[in-house]
Design a protein around this motif. Structure first.
Motif, short mmCIF file in Angstrom:
data_model
loop_
_atom_site.label_atom_id
_atom_site.label_comp_id
_atom_site.label_asym_id
_atom_site.label_seq_id
_atom_site.Cartn_x
_atom_site.Cartn_y
_atom_site.Cartn_z
N UNK A 5 0.84 -1.20 0.00
CA UNK A 5 0.00 0.00 0.00
C UNK A 5 0.87 1.24 0.00
N UNK A 6 0.74 2.12 -0.99
CA UNK A 6 1.48 3.39 -0.95
C UNK A 6 1.00 4.25 0.22
N UNK A 7 1.88 5.05 0.76
CA UNK A 7 1.50 5.97 1.83
C UNK A 7 1.15 7.33 1.25
N UNK A 8 0.15 7.97 1.83
CA UNK A 8 -0.28 9.29 1.37
C UNK A 8 0.86 10.30 1.47
N UNK A 9 0.83 11.26 0.57
CA UNK A 9 1.82 12.33 0.50
C UNK A 9 1.06 13.63 0.32
N UNK A 14 -2.51 3.62 7.92
CA UNK A 14 -2.57 2.33 7.24
C UNK A 14 -2.72 1.20 8.26
N UNK A 15 -2.04 1.34 9.39
CA UNK A 15 -2.09 0.28 10.41
C UNK A 15 -3.50 0.04 10.92
N UNK A 16 -4.33 1.08 10.96
CA UNK A 16 -5.67 0.92 11.53
C UNK A 16 -6.61 0.13 10.63
N UNK A 17 -6.27 0.03 9.32
CA UNK A 17 -7.15 -0.67 8.39
C UNK A 17 -6.40 -1.75 7.60
N UNK A 55 4.26 13.75 8.18
CA UNK A 55 5.00 13.22 9.32
C UNK A 55 4.13 12.26 10.11
N UNK A 56 4.76 11.47 10.95
CA UNK A 56 4.01 10.53 11.77
C UNK A 56 3.76 9.23 11.04
N UNK A 57 2.84 8.42 11.55
CA UNK A 57 2.58 7.11 10.95
C UNK A 57 2.04 7.24 9.53
#
Length: 448
Positions: free
Chosen positions: A131-135, A373-376, A143-145
């Motif tokens: 899963x790509x991370x939002x930017x 991402x971790x929450x879902x 910043x952060x998770x």
């Protein structure tokens, strides 16, 4: 803030850079940590050849980088639609129409971008390929998770926001262009579906699917829409106060988190100070959609018709969250499906009558900021949270798809806030008004 397509074309014309040099910058961005899991497969040699072609800078896309969602055919690459089920598919023998139009207009096609499996979620999570991370395109890396990028055009959104592409071709069936645009601080335009061909694309819902794109600005969205739809947008010289705008309260403003509520209200206040005519309306017809879709909706029925042979052989290879939504379509009868078509047409007529007095409507694109991402992440213990988030992310945007309408999401957050999108929308074939108004709103909000 990233340089947009229109500004870069001016720089290329002035000899301040070259398409080849800008392509290498995009390729470097695509290989950076910010773009982890963004690309499924690439065709960089072909992209470099396109950027180096004689006269390319005279074309609308000027040899600049374009990412393509993994459900559109690119000649020479397999189309997997974000799924391991199709990972062994034969390479496409031709570009789909949307890719062909971008290529003829000077787009340097980088390759396939990541997506939700078979486009069936607004969250952006893919358990098969990452899963790509939002930017945040406006203010840089978050910043952060790591946070979800939005879906289903997850890679398209991050590729544009992180500087790997000037254009991200994607699809929008219930919000799949506008949701990642909102969560990544970029612009997403969902045109009226009939304006752009969807041949050569793996379908989700043949009724609702729309081929469209994510860009760095509204003026870029106009350029790209003109290419994809093979039409010219009629430009209007009318200033912001000349347009009649409405903010519907039913459904669209429910359960807003604090960041979204503050950014949306601040944006409305700024537009009013600039002279915008904004009327608050109830629009209770939007509250009828749950009943209209009670038997499962178009996406479940139409996706099941396409997937049934694959499910018989490969059901265990599907993302369970996606499979469950597709399999819901098996319970819809032919009578239910026909009744849904009739109900939609009647609902569209009521909606069009209710909004006929306005040039566009304004709403938050999505009611929440991107969750982590971790929450879902995949796992049955997180399914309830995933489906809660998915329903919220799709709630506002899906109204426009059922309306057969058009909509633009543009960023409205400030530095220090997570990305928030403002949606400008209307009924079918009001694309030019939405784009003209969106351009004016973007110019005003950039003064923040």
């Amino acid at each position: 803030m990233l340089t947009d397509l229109v500004s870069m074309r001016s720089q290329l014309a002035a000899g301040q850079s070259s398409a080849a040099a800008e392509l290498e910058r995009c390729i470097a961005a695509a290989a950076s940590p910010a773009c982890a899991h963004v690309f499924r497969q690439t065709c960089l040699d072909e992209a470099r050849a396109a950027a180096a072609a004689p006269g390319v800078q005279l074309l609308p896309l000027a040899g600049l980088a374009v990412s393509v969602k993994d459900l559109f055919d690119i000649k020479g690459l397999p189309t997997a639609a974000g799924s391991s089920v199709l990972a062994g598919a034969a390479p496409a023998t031709a570009d789909c129409s949307a890719v062909a139009r971008l290529r003829r207009s000077g787009g340097a096609i980088l390759g396939h971008s990541q997506m939700v499996e078979f486009a069936f979620s607004g969250v952006g999570v893919n358990p098969h390929f990452g899963t790509p991370a939002a930017h945040d395109a406006r203010f840089g890396a978050l910043t952060g998770p790591a946070r979800v990028p939005g879906g289903s055009s997850s890679g398209a959104g991050v590729s544009v926001a992180a500087g790997a592409a000037f254009v991200g071709l994607g699809s929008d069936t219930g919000g799949s262009i506008r949701i990642p645009a909102a969560l990544n601080g970029v612009v997403g335009f969902k045109n009226t579906a009939r304006l752009v061909p969807t041949d050569g694309a793996v379908p989700l819902s043949t009724t609702l699917d729309t081929a469209c794109a994510i860009t760095r600005s509204v003026r870029d969205a106009i350029v790209v829409h003109e290419i994809l739809a093979a039409r010219r947008v009629t430009r209007s010289p009318a200033p912001l106060p000349a347009w009649r705008l409405a903010v519907p309260s039913t459904l669209f403003l429910d359960s807003l988190d604090a960041t979204v509520a503050a950014a949306f209200e601040r944006s409305l206040d700024q537009l009013r100070r600039a002279g915008a005519q904004i009327t608050e309306i109830a629009l209770p017809q939007t509250g009828e959609l749950a009943e209209v879709n009670a038997t499962g909706g178009f996406s479940a029925a139409e996706s099941h018709a396409w997937h049934r042979p694959l499910l018989q052989q490969h059901a265990a290879s599907y993302d369970p969250r996606v499979r469950a939504r597709i399999e819901r379509g098996a319970t819809m009868s032919a009578c239910d499906y026909i009744n849904l078509q009739h109900a939609r047409r009647a609902w569209i007529a009521r909606m069009e009558a209710a909004v006929a007095g306005f040039d566009a409507l304004l709403s938050p694109t999505v009611p929440i900021v991107a969750p982590t991402i971790a929450s879902v992440a995949p796992g049955s213990e997180r399914d309830a949270e995933f489906f809660r988030v998915n329903a919220l992310l799709l709630r506002n945007t899906s109204v426009v798809n059922m309306l057969d309408g058009c909509a633009l999401s543009l960023p409205c957050h400030q530095a220090g806030e997570l990305p928030v999108g403002l949606m400008v929308w209307h009924a079918a074939l009001r694309d030019d008004a939405v784009l003209n108004i969106g351009l004016l709103i973007e110019q005003e909000l950039q003064k923040q």
